[in-house]
Motif scaffolding. Structure first.
Motif, short mmCIF file in Angstrom:
data_model
loop_
_atom_site.label_atom_id
_atom_site.label_comp_id
_atom_site.label_asym_id
_atom_site.label_seq_id
_atom_site.Cartn_x
_atom_site.Cartn_y
_atom_site.Cartn_z
N GLU A 184 0.82 -1.22 0.00
CA GLU A 184 0.00 0.00 0.00
C GLU A 184 0.85 1.27 0.00
O GLU A 184 0.42 2.32 -0.44
N ALA A 185 2.07 1.15 0.56
CA ALA A 185 2.99 2.30 0.62
C ALA A 185 2.37 3.49 1.33
O ALA A 185 2.49 4.64 0.89
N HIS A 186 1.69 3.25 2.42
CA HIS A 186 1.05 4.30 3.21
C HIS A 186 1.93 4.69 4.39
O HIS A 186 2.80 3.95 4.82
N THR A 187 1.67 5.86 4.94
CA THR A 187 2.28 6.31 6.19
C THR A 187 1.27 7.16 6.93
O THR A 187 0.69 8.08 6.36
N VAL A 188 1.04 6.83 8.20
CA VAL A 188 0.12 7.64 9.01
C VAL A 188 0.93 8.76 9.66
O VAL A 188 1.81 8.51 10.48
N LEU A 320 2.17 -0.19 10.30
CA LEU A 320 0.91 -0.92 10.28
C LEU A 320 0.23 -0.86 11.65
O LEU A 320 -1.00 -0.73 11.74
N ILE A 321 1.04 -0.95 12.71
CA ILE A 321 0.49 -0.79 14.06
C ILE A 321 -0.13 0.60 14.20
O ILE A 321 -1.22 0.76 14.75
N ASP A 322 0.57 1.62 13.69
CA ASP A 322 0.06 2.99 13.74
C ASP A 322 -1.29 3.12 13.04
O ASP A 322 -2.16 3.88 13.46
N ALA A 323 -1.46 2.37 11.95
CA ALA A 323 -2.65 2.52 11.11
C ALA A 323 -3.86 1.76 11.63
O ALA A 323 -4.98 2.00 11.17
N ALA A 324 -3.67 0.86 12.59
CA ALA A 324 -4.75 -0.03 13.01
C ALA A 324 -5.98 0.71 13.51
O ALA A 324 -7.10 0.45 13.07
N ALA A 325 -5.79 1.63 14.44
CA ALA A 325 -6.94 2.33 15.03
C ALA A 325 -7.58 3.30 14.05
O ALA A 325 -8.80 3.29 13.85
N ILE A 326 -6.78 4.14 13.42
CA ILE A 326 -7.34 5.17 12.55
C ILE A 326 -8.00 4.56 11.31
O ILE A 326 -8.97 5.11 10.78
N GLY A 330 -11.56 5.47 11.99
CA GLY A 330 -11.64 6.75 11.29
C GLY A 330 -11.90 6.57 9.82
O GLY A 330 -12.68 5.72 9.40
N ALA A 331 -11.23 7.37 9.01
CA ALA A 331 -11.47 7.33 7.57
C ALA A 331 -10.17 7.16 6.80
O ALA A 331 -10.04 7.62 5.67
N TYR A 332 -9.20 6.49 7.42
CA TYR A 332 -7.91 6.29 6.75
C TYR A 332 -8.00 5.10 5.80
O TYR A 332 -8.43 4.02 6.20
N PRO A 333 -7.61 5.27 4.54
CA PRO A 333 -7.83 4.23 3.53
C PRO A 333 -6.75 3.16 3.48
O PRO A 333 -5.95 3.10 2.56
N SER A 334 -6.73 2.30 4.50
CA SER A 334 -5.77 1.20 4.50
C SER A 334 -6.50 -0.10 4.77
O SER A 334 -7.02 -0.32 5.86
N LYS A 335 -6.50 -1.00 3.79
CA LYS A 335 -7.13 -2.29 3.99
C LYS A 335 -6.33 -3.14 4.98
O LYS A 335 -6.91 -3.88 5.78
N ALA A 336 -5.01 -3.02 4.93
CA ALA A 336 -4.16 -3.78 5.86
C ALA A 336 -4.39 -3.30 7.28
O ALA A 336 -4.52 -4.10 8.22
#
Length: 403
Positions: A184-188, A320-326, A330-336
């Motif tokens: 996904e190459a995302h960063t929160v 990925l741990i950072d992205a779990a809650a949001i 929330g509305a963060y677009p990460s399927k992982a």
């Protein structure tokens, strides 16, 4: 001192309500300068109290020691309600990259004073905050100087004295989630999380209820526990199951004896959590408590089960741990992130019940105490329990979710 990276603590970085507190009562004359001096002594003994969070070139995060950092301190002549003060002080956001990880409020009284410690979960676990409060009281009342402690947080599976890596199926699931996250190459961004956090807290308030059981009631329960060959904690778990019509309760467990880098009295997170599941229709609290005892014993005797959540954090991509809650709340677009938050952290159903019991203590410097537990977005109800000088305080945090 070696740089201490945030590894297992990463789960507390970008998750709402990851702060908690302890209120202690000291039956000694209030002296503002002595209180401030005691806080300074604690800060000098524990470098984490002078730390903020920072990142290096590889985007790993660590505890950054600040030479001139001061612990935020406030004096209040009156307390409206503990819930109101706790919410006003802690729930309006906590910028860990610029703010220290502990806040202190003093409430002078005609005789003695109350002291509220509010800690971010990045600083320590509940047992660590209790030890810090006890250290404060011992210095203030008896002049016992806090002993300096080196910071040695859990950095890898090698820091455990037992083998506790994930079973192969769990490793497969985590590795799969990691690959999807990397693809996904995302960063929160932390500033993005802060906006989400404030909005989430506003829309999903927490209510607090505190009950105190006197020494007579506590002794009566202890006698019954002894007669039924169960611990107080097992009784409390069974009671929570029956009251909330659930067969599953998440409990916190102290793992200090399994961590090779731990030094007695050090701040940091040396605890784990695991679910107690009782597949029985038993309605008698004591027979259910006996069932709980068997389940807890099985888990405590299996390091792999006991450390499951920590091993998961150690193998999961930090982002990925950072992205779990949001991603889940929330509305963060990460399927992982949504997969991990929904299926592994419980943020989708938000129906959990949890207990953290700090245990029983006798103290000649602390008259009584209240433990305010962290209220994870995965839980609808969380109990924080501590017993001091025979009196048990039960602080219940109710999550009011906005659907």
């Amino acid at each position: 001192m070696d740089r201490q990276y945030i590894i297992t603590e990463r789960a507390h970085l970008m998750c709402p309500h990851m702060h908690f507190g302890i209120m202690i009562s000291i039956n000694e004359k209030y002296d503002l300068e002595c209180v401030k001096e005691t806080i300074r002594s604690l800060s000098n003994a524990h470098s984490l109290l002078k730390s903020v969070i920072a990142g290096d070139d590889s985007e790993r995060l660590y505890y950054s020691f600040q030479e001139q950092s001061e612990i935020p301190f406030m004096e209040k002549s009156t307390i409206a309600t503990l819930q109101e003060d706790y919410r006003n002080i802690s729930e309006l956001g906590w910028d860990v990259f610029h703010e220290g990880l502990l806040k202190v409020v003093a409430y002078p009284k005609a005789e003695g004073f109350d002291l509220l410690f509010i800690a971010h979960h990045l600083l320590c676990d509940g047992r660590g905050l209790w030890e810090l409060a006890q250290s404060f009281a011992n210095f203030y009342v008896k002049g016992q100087q806090p002993v300096s402690k080196e910071v040695c947080t859990i950095q890898s599976l090698k820091d455990f004295t037992v083998k506790c890596d994930l079973p192969w199926i769990s490793r497969f699931v985590v590795n799969s989630a990691n690959k999807k996250w990397i693809k996904e190459a995302h960063t929160v961004d932390y500033s993005q999380y802060q906006i989400f956090e404030k909005d989430y807290i506003k829309q999903n308030p927490i209510t607090m209820h505190i009950e105190t059981k006197g020494s007579t009631d506590v002794e009566r329960i202890l006698i019954s526990c002894h007669e039924n060959q169960v611990s107080m904690n097992d009784y409390l778990i069974a009671d929570m199951m029956l009251e909330n019509h659930t067969n599953k309760v998440l409990i916190a467990a102290d793992i200090r004896k399994y961590v090779s880098v731990y030094q007695k009295g050090s701040l940091g997170n040396y605890s784990t959590a695991f679910s107690v599941v009782c597949n029985t229709k038993e309605t008698d609290v004591w027979r259910l408590a006996q069932y709980v005892t068997k389940v807890v014993k099985q888990c405590m005797q299996s390091p792999q089960k006991l450390m499951l959540v920590l091993a998961c954090y150690l193998r999961m991509c930090p982002g990925l741990i950072d992205a779990a809650a949001i991603s889940t709340l929330g509305a963060y677009p990460s399927k992982a992130g949504n997969f991990v938050g929904s299926n592994m952290f419980g943020y989708k159903n938000q129906d959990g019940c949890s207990i953290t019991n700090l245990g029983r203590y006798k103290s000649d410097t602390i008259e009584k105490a209240v433990f305010i537990p962290p209220s994870s977005p995965a839980n609808r109800k969380t109990l924080g329990i501590v017993t001091v000088n025979g009196k048990m305080s039960v602080c219940t945090m109710y999550h009011v979710f906005h659907r």
